[in-house]
Write a protein that holds these residues in place. Structure first.
Motif, short mmCIF file in Angstrom:
data_model
loop_
_atom_site.label_atom_id
_atom_site.label_comp_id
_atom_site.label_asym_id
_atom_site.label_seq_id
_atom_site.Cartn_x
_atom_site.Cartn_y
_atom_site.Cartn_z
N THR A 1 0.86 -1.19 0.00
CA THR A 1 0.00 0.00 0.00
C THR A 1 0.89 1.23 0.00
OG1 THR A 1 -0.13 -0.03 2.43
CG2 THR A 1 -1.92 -1.11 1.23
N ARG A 2 0.40 2.31 -0.63
CA ARG A 2 1.12 3.57 -0.61
C ARG A 2 0.87 4.30 0.70
NH1 ARG A 2 -1.86 6.04 -4.17
NH2 ARG A 2 -2.99 4.16 -4.71
N GLY A 3 1.77 5.19 1.07
CA GLY A 3 1.62 5.95 2.30
C GLY A 3 2.91 5.97 3.10
N GLU A 4 2.80 6.43 4.34
CA GLU A 4 3.98 6.55 5.22
C GLU A 4 4.11 5.30 6.09
OE1 GLU A 4 3.65 10.18 7.37
OE2 GLU A 4 4.46 11.38 5.70
N TYR A 5 5.33 4.78 6.16
CA TYR A 5 5.64 3.59 6.96
C TYR A 5 6.62 4.01 8.06
CZ TYR A 5 3.53 0.34 3.58
OH TYR A 5 2.66 -0.36 2.79
N GLU A 6 6.29 3.66 9.31
CA GLU A 6 7.12 4.05 10.44
C GLU A 6 7.92 2.86 10.96
OE1 GLU A 6 4.72 5.86 13.43
OE2 GLU A 6 4.15 7.57 12.17
N PHE A 7 9.23 2.93 10.79
CA PHE A 7 10.14 1.94 11.35
C PHE A 7 10.47 2.34 12.79
CE2 PHE A 7 10.58 1.18 6.91
CZ PHE A 7 10.99 -0.13 6.76
N GLY A 8 10.58 1.35 13.67
CA GLY A 8 10.88 1.61 15.07
C GLY A 8 12.37 1.47 15.37
N ASN A 9 12.68 1.13 16.61
CA ASN A 9 14.07 0.96 17.04
C ASN A 9 14.59 -0.42 16.66
OD1 ASN A 9 14.02 3.53 18.18
ND2 ASN A 9 13.27 2.76 20.14
N ILE A 10 15.89 -0.60 16.83
CA ILE A 10 16.54 -1.88 16.57
C ILE A 10 16.86 -2.52 17.92
CG2 ILE A 10 18.50 -3.05 15.51
CD1 ILE A 10 18.73 -0.65 13.61
N LEU A 11 16.42 -3.75 18.11
CA LEU A 11 16.65 -4.48 19.37
C LEU A 11 17.71 -5.55 19.16
CD1 LEU A 11 12.93 -4.97 20.51
CD2 LEU A 11 14.47 -3.07 21.02
N LEU A 12 18.69 -5.57 20.05
CA LEU A 12 19.74 -6.60 20.03
C LEU A 12 19.62 -7.46 21.28
CD1 LEU A 12 22.84 -4.43 18.99
CD2 LEU A 12 21.19 -5.60 17.50
N PHE A 13 19.55 -8.78 21.09
CA PHE A 13 19.54 -9.73 22.20
C PHE A 13 20.86 -10.48 22.15
CE2 PHE A 13 15.16 -8.80 21.29
CZ PHE A 13 14.60 -8.64 22.53
N ILE A 14 21.72 -10.20 23.16
CA ILE A 14 23.11 -10.65 23.13
C ILE A 14 23.33 -11.71 24.19
CG2 ILE A 14 25.50 -9.86 23.26
CD1 ILE A 14 24.22 -6.98 22.86
N LYS A 15 24.09 -12.73 23.83
CA LYS A 15 24.49 -13.73 24.81
C LYS A 15 25.89 -14.23 24.50
CE LYS A 15 22.17 -17.65 22.53
NZ LYS A 15 21.17 -18.74 22.72
N ALA B 1 8.26 7.03 3.15
CA ALA B 1 7.07 7.02 2.31
C ALA B 1 7.18 5.93 1.24
CB ALA B 1 6.86 8.38 1.65
N VAL B 2 6.07 5.27 0.95
CA VAL B 2 6.00 4.27 -0.12
C VAL B 2 5.36 4.91 -1.34
CG1 VAL B 2 5.04 2.06 -0.84
CG2 VAL B 2 5.91 2.34 1.48
N TYR B 3 6.13 5.01 -2.41
CA TYR B 3 5.69 5.64 -3.66
C TYR B 3 5.43 4.56 -4.72
CZ TYR B 3 6.51 10.56 -2.48
OH TYR B 3 6.42 11.82 -1.95
N PRO B 4 4.78 4.94 -5.83
CA PRO B 4 4.72 4.01 -6.96
C PRO B 4 6.11 3.51 -7.31
CG PRO B 4 3.30 5.89 -7.38
CD PRO B 4 4.04 6.19 -6.09
N SER B 5 6.19 2.29 -7.86
CA SER B 5 7.45 1.57 -7.93
C SER B 5 8.51 2.26 -8.80
CB SER B 5 7.22 0.15 -8.44
OG SER B 5 8.44 -0.57 -8.41
N ILE B 6 9.42 2.96 -8.14
CA ILE B 6 10.55 3.57 -8.83
C ILE B 6 11.54 2.48 -9.27
CG2 ILE B 6 12.48 5.18 -8.56
CD1 ILE B 6 10.76 6.70 -6.53
N LEU B 7 11.65 1.41 -8.51
CA LEU B 7 12.54 0.31 -8.88
C LEU B 7 12.10 -0.33 -10.19
CD1 LEU B 7 13.07 -1.44 -5.42
CD2 LEU B 7 14.66 0.04 -6.63
N LEU B 8 10.80 -0.57 -10.34
CA LEU B 8 10.27 -1.14 -11.59
C LEU B 8 10.51 -0.18 -12.75
CD1 LEU B 8 8.63 -3.34 -13.05
CD2 LEU B 8 6.56 -2.09 -12.40
N MET B 9 10.32 1.10 -12.50
CA MET B 9 10.54 2.11 -13.54
C MET B 9 11.98 2.08 -14.04
SD MET B 9 10.29 6.25 -13.18
CE MET B 9 11.91 6.30 -12.36
N LYS B 10 12.95 2.05 -13.13
CA LYS B 10 14.35 2.05 -13.51
C LYS B 10 14.74 0.75 -14.19
CE LYS B 10 15.92 5.32 -9.98
NZ LYS B 10 16.79 5.53 -8.80
N GLN B 11 14.16 -0.35 -13.74
CA GLN B 11 14.47 -1.65 -14.35
C GLN B 11 14.02 -1.69 -15.81
OE1 GLN B 11 12.44 -4.88 -12.43
NE2 GLN B 11 13.10 -6.40 -13.92
#
Length: 444
Positions: free
Chosen positions: A132-146, A165-175
């Motif tokens: 879907t088009r629109g804004e996508y919110e990425f959160g933090n990065i979690l590390l579980f270390i042992k 933001a997710v736009y119409p496929s620029i990757l497909l266009m360039k390909q």
């Protein structure tokens, strides 16, 4: 001592907490109740766990991690996300990485396991496919270390929140741009078309080179120079191309995770870029029961950005399309003969009959290409073996739908209207080939 164990529990260190409880139990309970070897083993396990916890939470144990993502994501394409992680200590650790993905992906168990040697830096890559088009919110990065003992896990949260933001496929266009404009039109999907008609203007006379069309030999120049000379032509430029997108409820049907509207939007971007590279003028018109958006035809890199921004904001409507209003808008807003790619969908012949008079009127002033979709699910179902009477009936109806699609193509052809009946995933290639064909035939 009690404050230490309280801190262990509050930070979620389960194994260390268990080890602390066992230590308290062993030290407080009479030796006569438990066997001495068992108590010794428990004591050793508790001490090792505490030592592992102190070692793992030492200030000298540090990690760095960052996310590298594109400035925009492409709709319906596999987008690469890179994570750079570094072990800033001299000890080897096992690490589980959890990147907090946007809620649109509905991915709750995403994790990457790796082993980092001392002072080692790794680049980890994974892909996401937004639908879907629109804004996508990425959160933090979690590390579980042992450590190698694996008795205690340390949780490290690295701030990395960002909105993409997710736009119409620029990757497909360039390909597809790469396939179309690097002399590889013989590659998969792109047809190599012969020049036809008079859409090419004379440019110059040049020496014959192997591969030139012998029909373009200039015999007068050849006799004067005593060597083969050929006429060189260039494509006619600055022709007007419009992508006209129907946003009605008929375009809400999903295929491969994307709606027909999203497939059309991706194709409109690819087609606009191809036409701009051919030095044509490109415009955009979207409609449903009203005219929603109109971008005047123009050329240049700025125009592609204008079209991209316009396509990014489009959404489906729940009402039927008003083709009479579309005809009026094209008549008043589109000046001069243009090539119009109309992205719509007809699921029945009756649906075409209602709008055919307006399509014929549009085609009298412009070159109209009607693009509609093959129902791939029905097509695949019609080819399967029926198991009972009900499935025979369903397959009969599916084949009837397929025949109606062919009937629509023939009806449009009868009135001189170009058409493309395509599977959604093949639409970009089919549209580019139709555009190149019409330019080669000089019909624009």
């Amino acid at each position: 001592m009690r404050s230490f164990f309280k801190h262990i529990f509050l930070t979620g260190r389960f194994f260390t907490g268990i080890a602390a409880i066992l230590l308290l139990f062993i030290l407080s309970y009479p030796f006569s109740i438990l066997l001495v070897p068992a108590k010794v083993c428990l004591l050793i396990f508790g001490l090792i766990s505490i030592a592992d916890a102190f070692f793992l939470f030492s200030p000298s144990i540090k990690f760095a991690c960052m996310r590298k993502a594109p400035s925009v994501l492409s709709l319906g394409s596999d987008n690469s996300i890179k994570l750079g992680i570094r072990n800033m200590s001299t000890i080897t650790f096992e690490i589980v990485i959890q990147d907090e993905l946007p809620v649109q992906f509905q991915e709750r168990s995403f994790q990457i396991k790796t082993v980092l040697q001392g002072n080692e830096k790794q680049n980890i890559q994974y892909t996401v496919k937004p639908l879907t088009r629109g804004e996508y919110e990425f959160g933090n990065i979690l590390l579980f270390i042992k450590s190698k003992l694996g008795l205690v896990n340390r949780r490290v949260e690295i701030p990395a929140a960002q909105t993409i933001a997710v736009y119409p496929s620029i990757l497909l266009m360039k390909q597809l741009e790469l396939k179309t404009f690097t002399r590889i039109s013989h590659h998969y999907g792109i047809k190599k078309l012969r020049r036809i008609g008079h859409s090419y203007e004379f440019e110059q006379i040049k020496n014959y080179v192997r591969g030139d069309d012998y029909r373009s030999i200039n015999w007068k120049a050849t006799s004067r120079r005593s060597e083969l000379m050929v006429n060189q032509y260039e494509e006619e430029k600055s022709q007007q191309i419009f992508c006209v997108i129907d946003k009605s409820r008929s375009m809400r049907m999903p295929f491969d995770g994307l709606t027909l509207l999203d497939h059309s939007i991706n194709t409109a971007l690819v087609l606009s870029n191809t036409a701009l590279k051919k030095d044509d003028k490109v415009g955009l018109l979207t409609f449903s029961n009203t005219i929603n958006r109109f971008v005047k035809s123009d050329k240049g890199s700025r125009q592609l950005k204008n079209i991209l921004e316009a396509l990014y904001k489009e959404k489906e409507h729940i009402l039927e399309s008003n083709y009479e209003l579309l005809y009026q808008a094209i008549r008043t807003s589109v000046k001069g003969r243009s090539l119009l790619f109309l992205f719509t969908n007809f699921e029945s012949y009756q649906a075409l009959e209602r709008v055919l008079p307006y399509l014929r009127r549009i085609n009298t002033s412009h070159l109209l290409v009607v693009i509609f979709f093959e129902n791939t699910e029905l097509s695949n179902f019609a080819l399967t073996d029926a198991k009972d009477t009900e499935e025979i009936y369903q397959q009969t109806m599916a084949k009837k739908n397929m025949q109606e699609k062919i009937l629509i193509v023939n009806e449009l052809k009868k009135y001189g209207i170009q058409s493309i009946l395509s599977k959604p995933e093949a639409l970009p290639l089919n549209s580019i080939n139709k555009y190149l064909e019409l330019k080669a035939r000089g019909l624009i």
